[in-house]
Design a protein around this motif. Structure first.
Motif, mmCIF file in Angstrom:
data_model
loop_
_atom_site.group_PDB
_atom_site.id
_atom_site.type_symbol
_atom_site.label_atom_id
_atom_site.label_comp_id
_atom_site.label_asym_id
_atom_site.label_seq_id
_atom_site.Cartn_x
_atom_site.Cartn_y
_atom_site.Cartn_z
ATOM 1 N N PHE A 190 4.288 3.039 2.673
ATOM 2 C CA PHE A 190 5.670 2.710 2.304
ATOM 3 C C PHE A 190 5.790 2.397 0.821
ATOM 4 N N TYR A 191 6.903 2.828 0.251
ATOM 5 C CA TYR A 191 7.247 2.449 -1.121
ATOM 6 C C TYR A 191 7.778 1.026 -1.095
ATOM 7 N N ALA A 192 7.088 0.118 -1.742
ATOM 8 C CA ALA A 192 7.552 -1.269 -1.807
ATOM 9 C C ALA A 192 8.889 -1.374 -2.530
ATOM 10 N N SER A 193 9.178 -0.417 -3.395
ATOM 11 C CA SER A 193 10.429 -0.450 -4.165
ATOM 12 C C SER A 193 11.655 -0.080 -3.330
ATOM 13 N N LYS A 194 11.448 0.452 -2.130
ATOM 14 C CA LYS A 194 12.586 0.931 -1.335
ATOM 15 C C LYS A 194 12.947 0.028 -0.170
ATOM 16 N N VAL A 195 12.173 -1.021 0.046
ATOM 17 C CA VAL A 195 12.481 -1.980 1.106
ATOM 18 C C VAL A 195 12.636 -3.362 0.484
ATOM 19 N N ASP A 196 13.163 -4.291 1.270
ATOM 20 C CA ASP A 196 13.438 -5.623 0.728
ATOM 21 C C ASP A 196 12.179 -6.424 0.409
ATOM 22 N N GLU A 252 1.335 -13.094 0.224
ATOM 23 C CA GLU A 252 1.807 -12.785 -1.127
ATOM 24 C C GLU A 252 2.790 -11.618 -1.099
ATOM 25 N N ARG A 253 3.954 -11.850 -1.665
ATOM 26 C CA ARG A 253 4.932 -10.779 -1.793
ATOM 27 C C ARG A 253 4.508 -9.865 -2.940
ATOM 28 N N VAL A 254 4.434 -8.574 -2.681
ATOM 29 C CA VAL A 254 3.941 -7.642 -3.687
ATOM 30 C C VAL A 254 5.034 -7.245 -4.662
ATOM 31 N N VAL A 255 4.591 -6.757 -5.801
ATOM 32 C CA VAL A 255 5.464 -6.172 -6.810
ATOM 33 C C VAL A 255 5.280 -4.656 -6.695
ATOM 34 N N PRO A 256 6.370 -3.894 -6.603
ATOM 35 C CA PRO A 256 6.221 -2.435 -6.504
ATOM 36 C C PRO A 256 5.678 -1.840 -7.795
ATOM 37 N N GLN A 257 4.865 -0.815 -7.638
ATOM 38 C CA GLN A 257 4.407 -0.048 -8.796
ATOM 39 C C GLN A 257 5.624 0.590 -9.440
ATOM 40 N N GLY A 267 3.168 4.962 -5.128
ATOM 41 C CA GLY A 267 3.641 3.923 -4.219
ATOM 42 C C GLY A 267 2.733 2.726 -4.118
ATOM 43 N N GLY A 268 2.086 2.349 -5.209
ATOM 44 C CA GLY A 268 1.144 1.240 -5.161
ATOM 45 C C GLY A 268 1.814 -0.116 -5.018
ATOM 46 N N TRP A 269 1.033 -1.034 -4.478
ATOM 47 C CA TRP A 269 1.477 -2.410 -4.269
ATOM 48 C C TRP A 269 0.672 -3.313 -5.203
ATOM 49 N N ILE A 270 1.362 -4.042 -6.069
ATOM 50 C CA ILE A 270 0.702 -4.901 -7.046
ATOM 51 C C ILE A 270 0.663 -6.335 -6.532
ATOM 52 N N THR A 271 -0.544 -6.880 -6.475
ATOM 53 C CA THR A 271 -0.744 -8.284 -6.127
ATOM 54 C C THR A 271 -1.321 -8.997 -7.350
ATOM 55 N N LYS A 272 -1.266 -10.322 -7.320
ATOM 56 C CA LYS A 272 -1.636 -11.090 -8.521
ATOM 57 C C LYS A 272 -3.097 -10.946 -8.919
ATOM 58 N N ASN A 273 -3.966 -10.484 -8.015
ATOM 59 C CA ASN A 273 -5.378 -10.339 -8.365
ATOM 60 C C ASN A 273 -5.681 -9.023 -9.085
#
Length: 167
Positions: free
Chosen positions: A123-129, A136-141, A147-153
């Motif tokens: 899933f594209y994190a940028s297209k869902v809420d 941890e809530r991810v930041v969309p690439q 469609g990468g998911w960015i986490t704080k690490n």
């Protein structure tokens, strides 16, 4: 498929520049959740994580962990990955909410070496809420292609922003 050494709840730091090319598949035991319009679209504790140089990880989920009744195949043309093969896209259709076009993709006939992805959904994190890795809530690439998911690490820079497609 490798078990993800850096894919633990410990939050070990990972540089996307240490990820391989061609991409590597890893089993992930982190909890992956996707929420849209107040409804859980996916909730998984086993996923496949793809790691590729300069990209945040992409998590692929088994259909059993996804509310597939809310998805339909998109009429949009597929895309081709030189490593994984031809991807088809999925639209999200939720009662009382707008259609979200091409919210997810899958490989129905992945290339050799990527058979673990067959039928799994990313899933594209940028297209869902909301998209979550553990708590941890991810930041969309950035960008509309990856469609990468960015986490704080994770440490970048990350491919996807304007001017980075040629990296």
């Amino acid at each position: 498929m490798n078990k993800g050494a850096g894919d633990s709840a410990s939050g070990e730091s990972e540089s996307v520049w240490d990820y391989p090319r061609p991409p590597r598949l890893e089993a992930s035991v982190r909890r992956i959740r996707i929420v849209h319009a107040g409804r859980v679209i996916a909730d998984a504790t086993q996923a496949v994580r793809i790691l590729e140089t300069s990209h945040p990880p992409v998590y692929y989920l088994a259909p059993a962990d996804v509310a597939v009744s809310l998805l339909r195949r998109s009429s949009a043309a597929g895309s081709f990955c030189e490593f994984k093969g031809v991807a088809g896209y999925w639209d999200l259709i939720m009662p009382g909410a707008d259609l979200v076009g091409q919210v997810a993709w899958s490989y129905e006939q992945p290339s050799p070496g990527y058979s673990a992805l067959k039928g799994f959904l990313a899933f594209y994190a940028s297209k869902v809420d909301e998209c979550w890795v553990d708590e941890e809530r991810v930041v969309p690439q950035e960008g509309d292609f990856y469609g990468g998911w960015i986490t704080k690490n994770l440490k970048g820079p990350f491919k996807g922003a304007p001017g980075t497609r040629g990296w």
